[in-house]
Design a protein around this motif. Sequence first.
Motif, PDB file in Angstrom:
ATOM      1  N   ASN A 303       0.827  -1.215   0.000  1.00  0.00           N
ATOM      2  CA  ASN A 303       0.000   0.000   0.000  1.00  0.00           C
ATOM      3  C   ASN A 303       0.856   1.258   0.000  1.00  0.00           C
ATOM      4  OD1 ASN A 303      -2.437  -1.369  -0.019  1.00  0.00           O
ATOM      5  ND2 ASN A 303      -2.638  -1.379   2.209  1.00  0.00           N
ATOM      6  N   ALA A 304       1.950   1.232   0.762  1.00  0.00           N
ATOM      7  CA  ALA A 304       2.835   2.405   0.822  1.00  0.00           C
ATOM      8  C   ALA A 304       3.433   2.709  -0.538  1.00  0.00           C
ATOM      9  CB  ALA A 304       3.933   2.168   1.862  1.00  0.00           C
ATOM     10  N   ILE A 305       3.791   1.672  -1.294  1.00  0.00           N
ATOM     11  CA  ILE A 305       4.375   1.868  -2.628  1.00  0.00           C
ATOM     12  C   ILE A 305       3.313   2.327  -3.627  1.00  0.00           C
ATOM     13  CG2 ILE A 305       5.472   0.671  -4.569  1.00  0.00           C
ATOM     14  CD1 ILE A 305       6.922  -1.067  -2.488  1.00  0.00           C
ATOM     15  N   LYS A 306       2.126   1.683  -3.572  1.00  0.00           N
ATOM     16  CA  LYS A 306       1.069   1.998  -4.530  1.00  0.00           C
ATOM     17  C   LYS A 306       0.594   3.437  -4.402  1.00  0.00           C
ATOM     18  CE  LYS A 306      -0.932  -2.620  -5.077  1.00  0.00           C
ATOM     19  NZ  LYS A 306      -2.094  -3.482  -4.753  1.00  0.00           N
ATOM     20  N   TYR A 307       0.466   3.930  -3.186  1.00  0.00           N
ATOM     21  CA  TYR A 307      -0.148   5.228  -2.968  1.00  0.00           C
ATOM     22  C   TYR A 307       0.867   6.295  -2.583  1.00  0.00           C
ATOM     23  CZ  TYR A 307      -4.212   2.223  -3.021  1.00  0.00           C
ATOM     24  OH  TYR A 307      -5.153   1.302  -3.407  1.00  0.00           O
ATOM     25  N   ASN A 308       2.137   6.005  -2.796  1.00  0.00           N
ATOM     26  CA  ASN A 308       3.181   6.998  -2.542  1.00  0.00           C
ATOM     27  C   ASN A 308       3.194   8.047  -3.652  1.00  0.00           C
ATOM     28  OD1 ASN A 308       5.529   7.895  -0.974  1.00  0.00           O
ATOM     29  ND2 ASN A 308       6.669   7.357  -2.831  1.00  0.00           N
ATOM     30  N   THR A 309       3.362   9.311  -3.288  1.00  0.00           N
ATOM     31  CA  THR A 309       3.319  10.379  -4.286  1.00  0.00           C
ATOM     32  C   THR A 309       4.660  11.096  -4.468  1.00  0.00           C
ATOM     33  OG1 THR A 309       2.565  11.942  -2.586  1.00  0.00           O
ATOM     34  CG2 THR A 309       0.862  10.828  -3.884  1.00  0.00           C
ATOM     35  N   ASN A 310       5.650  10.768  -3.639  1.00  0.00           N
ATOM     36  CA  ASN A 310       6.938  11.460  -3.777  1.00  0.00           C
ATOM     37  C   ASN A 310       8.037  10.646  -3.097  1.00  0.00           C
ATOM     38  OD1 ASN A 310       8.832  13.448  -4.373  1.00  0.00           O
ATOM     39  ND2 ASN A 310       8.410  14.581  -2.476  1.00  0.00           N
ATOM     40  N   GLY A 311       9.083  10.324  -3.858  1.00  0.00           N
ATOM     41  CA  GLY A 311      10.198   9.581  -3.293  1.00  0.00           C
ATOM     42  C   GLY A 311       9.834   8.146  -2.956  1.00  0.00           C
ATOM     43  N   ASN A 312      10.714   7.491  -2.227  1.00  0.00           N
ATOM     44  CA  ASN A 312      10.461   6.118  -1.814  1.00  0.00           C
ATOM     45  C   ASN A 312       9.789   6.082  -0.449  1.00  0.00           C
ATOM     46  OD1 ASN A 312      11.615   5.044  -4.097  1.00  0.00           O
ATOM     47  ND2 ASN A 312      13.598   4.618  -3.138  1.00  0.00           N
ATOM     48  N   PRO A 313       8.898   5.115  -0.244  1.00  0.00           N
ATOM     49  CA  PRO A 313       8.394   4.906   1.115  1.00  0.00           C
ATOM     50  C   PRO A 313       9.541   4.524   2.048  1.00  0.00           C
ATOM     51  CG  PRO A 313       7.047   3.747  -0.503  1.00  0.00           C
ATOM     52  CD  PRO A 313       8.269   4.212  -1.220  1.00  0.00           C
ATOM     53  N   GLN A 314       9.326   4.691   3.322  1.00  0.00           N
ATOM     54  CA  GLN A 314      10.370   4.413   4.309  1.00  0.00           C
ATOM     55  C   GLN A 314       9.867   3.443   5.373  1.00  0.00           C
ATOM     56  OE1 GLN A 314      11.005   8.621   5.348  1.00  0.00           O
ATOM     57  NE2 GLN A 314      13.111   8.412   4.640  1.00  0.00           N
ATOM     58  N   ILE A 315      10.804   2.600   5.830  1.00  0.00           N
ATOM     59  CA  ILE A 315      10.525   1.700   6.951  1.00  0.00           C
ATOM     60  C   ILE A 315      11.516   2.023   8.056  1.00  0.00           C
ATOM     61  CG2 ILE A 315      10.409  -0.682   7.743  1.00  0.00           C
ATOM     62  CD1 ILE A 315       9.767  -1.546   4.923  1.00  0.00           C
ATOM     63  N   PHE A 316      10.981   2.352   9.247  1.00  0.00           N
ATOM     64  CA  PHE A 316      11.829   2.635  10.406  1.00  0.00           C
ATOM     65  C   PHE A 316      11.680   1.480  11.394  1.00  0.00           C
ATOM     66  CE2 PHE A 316      10.693   6.711   8.563  1.00  0.00           C
ATOM     67  CZ  PHE A 316      11.907   7.402   8.552  1.00  0.00           C
ATOM     68  N   ILE A 317      12.777   0.816  11.698  1.00  0.00           N
ATOM     69  CA  ILE A 317      12.756  -0.321  12.620  1.00  0.00           C
ATOM     70  C   ILE A 317      13.328   0.132  13.960  1.00  0.00           C
ATOM     71  CG2 ILE A 317      13.537  -2.675  13.037  1.00  0.00           C
ATOM     72  CD1 ILE A 317      13.805  -3.007  10.019  1.00  0.00           C
ATOM     73  N   GLU A 318      12.483   0.070  14.977  1.00  0.00           N
ATOM     74  CA  GLU A 318      12.890   0.453  16.319  1.00  0.00           C
ATOM     75  C   GLU A 318      12.818  -0.769  17.241  1.00  0.00           C
ATOM     76  OE1 GLU A 318      14.055   3.365  16.821  1.00  0.00           O
ATOM     77  OE2 GLU A 318      13.338   4.468  15.050  1.00  0.00           O
ATOM     78  N   LYS A 319      13.204  -0.564  18.484  1.00  0.00           N
ATOM     79  CA  LYS A 319      13.249  -1.667  19.434  1.00  0.00           C
ATOM     80  C   LYS A 319      11.851  -2.219  19.732  1.00  0.00           C
ATOM     81  CE  LYS A 319      14.824  -2.855  24.099  1.00  0.00           C
ATOM     82  NZ  LYS A 319      15.476  -2.367  25.330  1.00  0.00           N
TER      83      LYS A 319
END
Length: 387
Positions: A303-319
């Motif tokens: 969904n993040a890729i399909k509906y992204n409108t600028n740049g690449n989607p991002q994934i932030f991995i936290e603890k």
Amino acid sequence: MKRYKLTIDLIHNLNGENTPREEINEKISGYEMKIADVTIDKLLSLKYEKINFDDESPIEIYILNNKKYIFFKPRFNFPPPMPRFKRPEEPRFQPHPKPLDLLLIDEFNENNFKYFWLIILITIDILLIWFFIFIRKKLNPLIDLKENMIKLSKGELIVSSKIKGKDEISQVSNEFDNAIRQLRQLRESRNLFLRNIMHELKTPITKGKLISDTLEEDERREILIRVFQRLEYLLSEFSKIEELTSGKLNLLKSDFRIVDLIDQALDILLLDDNYIDIKYNANPIINVDFDFFSIVLKNLIDNAIKYNTNGNPQIFIEKNHIKIVNKGSALSKDINEYYKPFNNDYETAQSGLGLGLYISNNIIKLHKFDLEYEYKDSYHNFVIKFN
């Protein structure tokens, strides 16, 4: 005292009319009194017990042979009761002709009085118990209906609330039972449809894989192999969706690194790292079902890729959480509307069936994790908290 005073008033009135003793006894029997067969002098000559009152009291009480004797002092003169209607010329009170020297027997039995109230209390208790049982019997269908609603809310359709009766509660219970039966039929029809679709698709996919294996090794062969692998995986995913929606899903949980789960999600999507930016601030290990949690990440990343409108989607991995972010237009409805199945406002008919967020949210709940959403500064933020 009041009973004694009423008795002496009545005797005074009757005595003024020279009423016979038998009639006086009949009149005062309503107060459970009668004229004694002995005189006060005879009584005082016997072995008695006296109940003392103050000197101003108009009566004396004696106990003899378990009988209570009431003596009205002759020096005391009760005023007569005022007549209901009096002529204006009559005085307010008329004196008695002569004070009476009376000795009466009190026939009132306190034990009988206690037994009477005991019977009354027992009768009231029995009536209350009967009323409680009656109300409970009437409310039992409503209680059963509530329990069945709770079971239905948990996805259990093997319930029955059909009862006999023509009252409103019976009618509601029977209609609820009809609704459950229809839901059960719809679920069985849907599951049968999914199983038939998956069965029919397995044969051409298997044939396609066999044909692609016979081709010469080139770029087209690799593309075909990946396509059929993708189709095979989708069938497997549909099978898991069927388990999820039917309420028969059993999670096989174990400890996995979040990075391995993300790699699996990207493999399912046939994507490489160029389509999304991953930032590792930690590399937590979480206890999940590998296949199902990979589906969660796959749906959110897709969904993040399909509906992204600028740049690449991002994934932030936290603890303690993982956050998937993409830039895009604000949602037109509350996020909870998109957690419902077949919502084509967010996932259109061309790009999906509207099941992605519904499936992801339910799998996350089964893992006892939390899925939170926030739209901030034109960015969609989906956060999976591992608690």
